[in-house]
Design a protein around this motif. Sequence first.
Motif, PDB file in Angstrom:
ATOM      1  N   ARG A   4       0.814  -1.155  -0.006  1.00  0.00           N
ATOM      2  CA  ARG A   4      -0.059   0.146  -0.117  1.00  0.00           C
ATOM      3  C   ARG A   4       0.939   1.461   0.222  1.00  0.00           C
ATOM      4  NH1 ARG A   4      -4.158   0.595  -1.961  1.00  0.00           N
ATOM      5  NH2 ARG A   4      -4.889   1.962  -0.433  1.00  0.00           N
ATOM      6  N   GLY A   5       2.062   1.113   0.219  1.00  0.00           N
ATOM      7  CA  GLY A   5       3.008   2.234   0.205  1.00  0.00           C
ATOM      8  C   GLY A   5       4.537   1.845   0.152  1.00  0.00           C
ATOM      9  N   ALA A   6       5.353   2.822   0.184  1.00  0.00           N
ATOM     10  CA  ALA A   6       6.759   2.698   0.223  1.00  0.00           C
ATOM     11  C   ALA A   6       7.300   3.989   0.860  1.00  0.00           C
ATOM     12  CB  ALA A   6       7.068   2.614  -1.221  1.00  0.00           C
ATOM     13  N   GLY A   7       8.536   3.545   1.253  1.00  0.00           N
ATOM     14  CA  GLY A   7       9.440   4.668   2.039  1.00  0.00           C
ATOM     15  C   GLY A   7      10.767   4.859   1.250  1.00  0.00           C
ATOM     16  N   LEU A   8      11.118   6.178   1.182  1.00  0.00           N
ATOM     17  CA  LEU A   8      12.166   6.790   0.334  1.00  0.00           C
ATOM     18  C   LEU A   8      13.073   7.692   1.197  1.00  0.00           C
ATOM     19  CD1 LEU A   8      13.317   6.880  -2.677  1.00  0.00           C
ATOM     20  CD2 LEU A   8      11.718   8.577  -2.836  1.00  0.00           C
ATOM     21  N   ILE A   9      14.455   7.284   1.074  1.00  0.00           N
ATOM     22  CA  ILE A   9      15.222   8.260   1.789  1.00  0.00           C
ATOM     23  C   ILE A   9      16.320   8.834   0.980  1.00  0.00           C
ATOM     24  CG2 ILE A   9      16.813   8.523   3.737  1.00  0.00           C
ATOM     25  CD1 ILE A   9      15.272   6.027   5.057  1.00  0.00           C
ATOM     26  N   LEU A  10      16.372  10.100   0.754  1.00  0.00           N
ATOM     27  CA  LEU A  10      17.605  10.623  -0.119  1.00  0.00           C
ATOM     28  C   LEU A  10      18.650  11.298   0.884  1.00  0.00           C
ATOM     29  CD1 LEU A  10      15.420  12.131  -2.870  1.00  0.00           C
ATOM     30  CD2 LEU A  10      16.645  10.153  -3.108  1.00  0.00           C
ATOM     31  N   THR A  11      19.727  11.179   0.594  1.00  0.00           N
ATOM     32  CA  THR A  11      20.893  11.682   1.403  1.00  0.00           C
ATOM     33  C   THR A  11      21.921  12.357   0.378  1.00  0.00           C
ATOM     34  OG1 THR A  11      20.653   9.935   3.115  1.00  0.00           O
ATOM     35  CG2 THR A  11      22.526  11.270   3.202  1.00  0.00           C
ATOM     36  N   SER A  12      21.978  13.659   0.636  1.00  0.00           N
ATOM     37  CA  SER A  12      23.082  14.429  -0.138  1.00  0.00           C
ATOM     38  C   SER A  12      24.482  14.159   0.419  1.00  0.00           C
ATOM     39  CB  SER A  12      22.567  15.863   0.092  1.00  0.00           C
ATOM     40  OG  SER A  12      23.068  16.335   1.121  1.00  0.00           O
ATOM     41  N   PRO A  13      25.449  14.464  -0.253  1.00  0.00           N
ATOM     42  CA  PRO A  13      26.731  13.973  -0.177  1.00  0.00           C
ATOM     43  C   PRO A  13      27.234  15.108   1.267  1.00  0.00           C
ATOM     44  CG  PRO A  13      26.818  14.553  -2.186  1.00  0.00           C
ATOM     45  CD  PRO A  13      25.474  14.950  -1.752  1.00  0.00           C
ATOM     46  N   ASN A  14      26.553  15.929   1.603  1.00  0.00           N
ATOM     47  CA  ASN A  14      26.952  16.851   2.779  1.00  0.00           C
ATOM     48  C   ASN A  14      25.894  16.524   4.118  1.00  0.00           C
ATOM     49  OD1 ASN A  14      24.342  18.142   1.759  1.00  0.00           O
ATOM     50  ND2 ASN A  14      25.310  20.134   1.912  1.00  0.00           N
ATOM     51  N   GLY A  15      25.112  15.474   3.777  1.00  0.00           N
ATOM     52  CA  GLY A  15      24.268  14.877   4.915  1.00  0.00           C
ATOM     53  C   GLY A  15      23.001  15.594   5.072  1.00  0.00           C
ATOM     54  N   VAL A  16      22.481  16.112   4.133  1.00  0.00           N
ATOM     55  CA  VAL A  16      20.883  16.588   4.180  1.00  0.00           C
ATOM     56  C   VAL A  16      20.164  15.368   3.880  1.00  0.00           C
ATOM     57  CG1 VAL A  16      19.414  18.220   3.352  1.00  0.00           C
ATOM     58  CG2 VAL A  16      21.579  18.989   3.625  1.00  0.00           C
ATOM     59  N   VAL A  17      19.100  15.036   4.653  1.00  0.00           N
ATOM     60  CA  VAL A  17      18.529  13.910   4.333  1.00  0.00           C
ATOM     61  C   VAL A  17      17.273  14.538   4.153  1.00  0.00           C
ATOM     62  CG1 VAL A  17      17.244  11.968   5.689  1.00  0.00           C
ATOM     63  CG2 VAL A  17      19.726  12.583   6.004  1.00  0.00           C
ATOM     64  N   THR A  18      16.233  13.604   3.073  1.00  0.00           N
ATOM     65  CA  THR A  18      14.874  14.113   2.760  1.00  0.00           C
ATOM     66  C   THR A  18      14.299  12.706   2.854  1.00  0.00           C
ATOM     67  OG1 THR A  18      15.564  15.934   1.112  1.00  0.00           O
ATOM     68  CG2 THR A  18      13.242  14.892   0.844  1.00  0.00           C
ATOM     69  N   GLU A  19      13.147  12.494   3.680  1.00  0.00           N
ATOM     70  CA  GLU A  19      12.363  11.458   3.723  1.00  0.00           C
ATOM     71  C   GLU A  19      11.111  11.478   2.872  1.00  0.00           C
ATOM     72  OE1 GLU A  19      12.034  10.769   7.851  1.00  0.00           O
ATOM     73  OE2 GLU A  19      14.103   9.791   7.767  1.00  0.00           O
ATOM     74  N   GLN A  20      10.754  10.658   2.288  1.00  0.00           N
ATOM     75  CA  GLN A  20       9.409  10.675   1.376  1.00  0.00           C
ATOM     76  C   GLN A  20       8.687   9.417   1.690  1.00  0.00           C
ATOM     77  OE1 GLN A  20      10.016  11.927  -2.571  1.00  0.00           O
ATOM     78  NE2 GLN A  20       7.567  12.023  -3.035  1.00  0.00           N
ATOM     79  N   VAL A  21       7.346   9.542   1.840  1.00  0.00           N
ATOM     80  CA  VAL A  21       6.245   8.357   2.026  1.00  0.00           C
ATOM     81  C   VAL A  21       5.387   8.303   0.615  1.00  0.00           C
ATOM     82  CG1 VAL A  21       4.474   7.419   3.192  1.00  0.00           C
ATOM     83  CG2 VAL A  21       6.431   8.451   4.397  1.00  0.00           C
ATOM     84  N   LEU A  22       5.324   7.257   0.227  1.00  0.00           N
ATOM     85  CA  LEU A  22       4.517   7.178  -1.096  1.00  0.00           C
ATOM     86  C   LEU A  22       3.288   6.285  -0.827  1.00  0.00           C
ATOM     87  CD1 LEU A  22       7.424   6.057  -3.556  1.00  0.00           C
ATOM     88  CD2 LEU A  22       6.196   8.451  -2.922  1.00  0.00           C
ATOM     89  N   ARG A  23       2.190   6.709  -0.974  1.00  0.00           N
ATOM     90  CA  ARG A  23       0.909   5.631  -0.809  1.00  0.00           C
ATOM     91  C   ARG A  23       0.247   5.660  -2.052  1.00  0.00           C
ATOM     92  NH1 ARG A  23      -2.199   9.098   4.022  1.00  0.00           N
ATOM     93  NH2 ARG A  23      -0.789   8.445   5.556  1.00  0.00           N
ATOM     94  N   PHE A  24       0.104   4.327  -2.422  1.00  0.00           N
ATOM     95  CA  PHE A  24      -0.380   3.953  -3.766  1.00  0.00           C
ATOM     96  C   PHE A  24      -1.950   3.702  -3.606  1.00  0.00           C
ATOM     97  CE2 PHE A  24       3.881   1.683  -3.357  1.00  0.00           C
ATOM     98  CZ  PHE A  24       4.506   2.486  -4.088  1.00  0.00           C
ATOM     99  N   GLU A  25      -2.451   4.425  -4.687  1.00  0.00           N
ATOM    100  CA  GLU A  25      -4.105   4.289  -4.842  1.00  0.00           C
ATOM    101  C   GLU A  25      -4.206   3.366  -5.872  1.00  0.00           C
ATOM    102  OE1 GLU A  25      -5.353   8.350  -4.897  1.00  0.00           O
ATOM    103  OE2 GLU A  25      -4.487   9.000  -3.034  1.00  0.00           O
ATOM    104  N   PHE A  26      -3.515   2.521  -6.117  1.00  0.00           N
ATOM    105  CA  PHE A  26      -3.803   1.341  -7.190  1.00  0.00           C
ATOM    106  C   PHE A  26      -3.307  -0.015  -6.629  1.00  0.00           C
ATOM    107  CE2 PHE A  26      -0.107   3.943  -8.252  1.00  0.00           C
ATOM    108  CZ  PHE A  26       0.770   2.911  -8.306  1.00  0.00           C
ATOM    109  N   SER A  27      -3.595  -0.863  -7.067  1.00  0.00           N
ATOM    110  CA  SER A  27      -3.055  -2.318  -6.796  1.00  0.00           C
ATOM    111  C   SER A  27      -1.390  -2.343  -7.375  1.00  0.00           C
ATOM    112  CB  SER A  27      -3.777  -3.288  -7.290  1.00  0.00           C
ATOM    113  OG  SER A  27      -3.255  -4.677  -7.027  1.00  0.00           O
ATOM    114  N   VAL A  28      -0.647  -2.732  -6.452  1.00  0.00           N
ATOM    115  CA  VAL A  28       0.788  -2.982  -6.816  1.00  0.00           C
ATOM    116  C   VAL A  28       1.505  -3.969  -6.016  1.00  0.00           C
ATOM    117  CG1 VAL A  28       1.241  -1.144  -5.183  1.00  0.00           C
ATOM    118  CG2 VAL A  28       2.709  -1.418  -6.938  1.00  0.00           C
ATOM    119  N   SER A  29       2.108  -4.795  -6.695  1.00  0.00           N
ATOM    120  CA  SER A  29       3.003  -6.060  -6.139  1.00  0.00           C
ATOM    121  C   SER A  29       3.976  -5.277  -5.301  1.00  0.00           C
ATOM    122  CB  SER A  29       3.390  -7.057  -6.932  1.00  0.00           C
ATOM    123  OG  SER A  29       4.444  -6.317  -7.595  1.00  0.00           O
ATOM    124  N   ASN A  30       4.751  -6.132  -4.323  1.00  0.00           N
ATOM    125  CA  ASN A  30       5.728  -5.555  -3.506  1.00  0.00           C
ATOM    126  C   ASN A  30       7.031  -5.296  -4.413  1.00  0.00           C
ATOM    127  OD1 ASN A  30       4.522  -5.979  -1.162  1.00  0.00           O
ATOM    128  ND2 ASN A  30       5.265  -8.021  -0.695  1.00  0.00           N
TER     129      ASN A  30
END
Length: 149
Positions: A4-30
């Motif tokens: 039903r969703g996924a997690g995503l973490i982006l880290t820049s070379p200088n350590g800045v972290v961005t976290e993103q949560v995805l919610r799927f409004e459609f059927s999706v396999s793992n």
Amino acid sequence: MGSRGAGLILTSPNGVVTEQVLRFEFSVSNNEAEYEALIVGLKLANELKVEDLKVFSDSQLVVSQILRDFETREPSMQRYLQKVRDFTSILGSFNIQHIFRTENLRADQLLKLATSCMSELPKATVLENLQMPSTEEPEPTLCIETKPS
């Protein structure tokens, strides 16, 4: 059983972290969810003009398909793989590596947040609702000139 969703973490070379949560409004396999998260990350990297990207994923299948270690037979997986290749072809350097799920605990925590209510999300976390698979998104078009009919 799908995701039903996924997690995503982006880290820049200088350590800045961005976290993103995805919610799927459609059927999706793992595995499709893993590709969706990767594609969202690649889109963001493209928008940020990232030239060198290192990706860590706990999906051995997805990593092995991208590295050409596993054959991609299923048509939906082939479409996802092509979308990934389209994005990675414009990067100066792209490296993907399989990591164990135990090394990916924060992304798993974000995945759990994907199914929780908005009030439980940390304020710095970006939430994106995906309405359709990225392989079905229309290609952007640009109208150059119009004339009255």
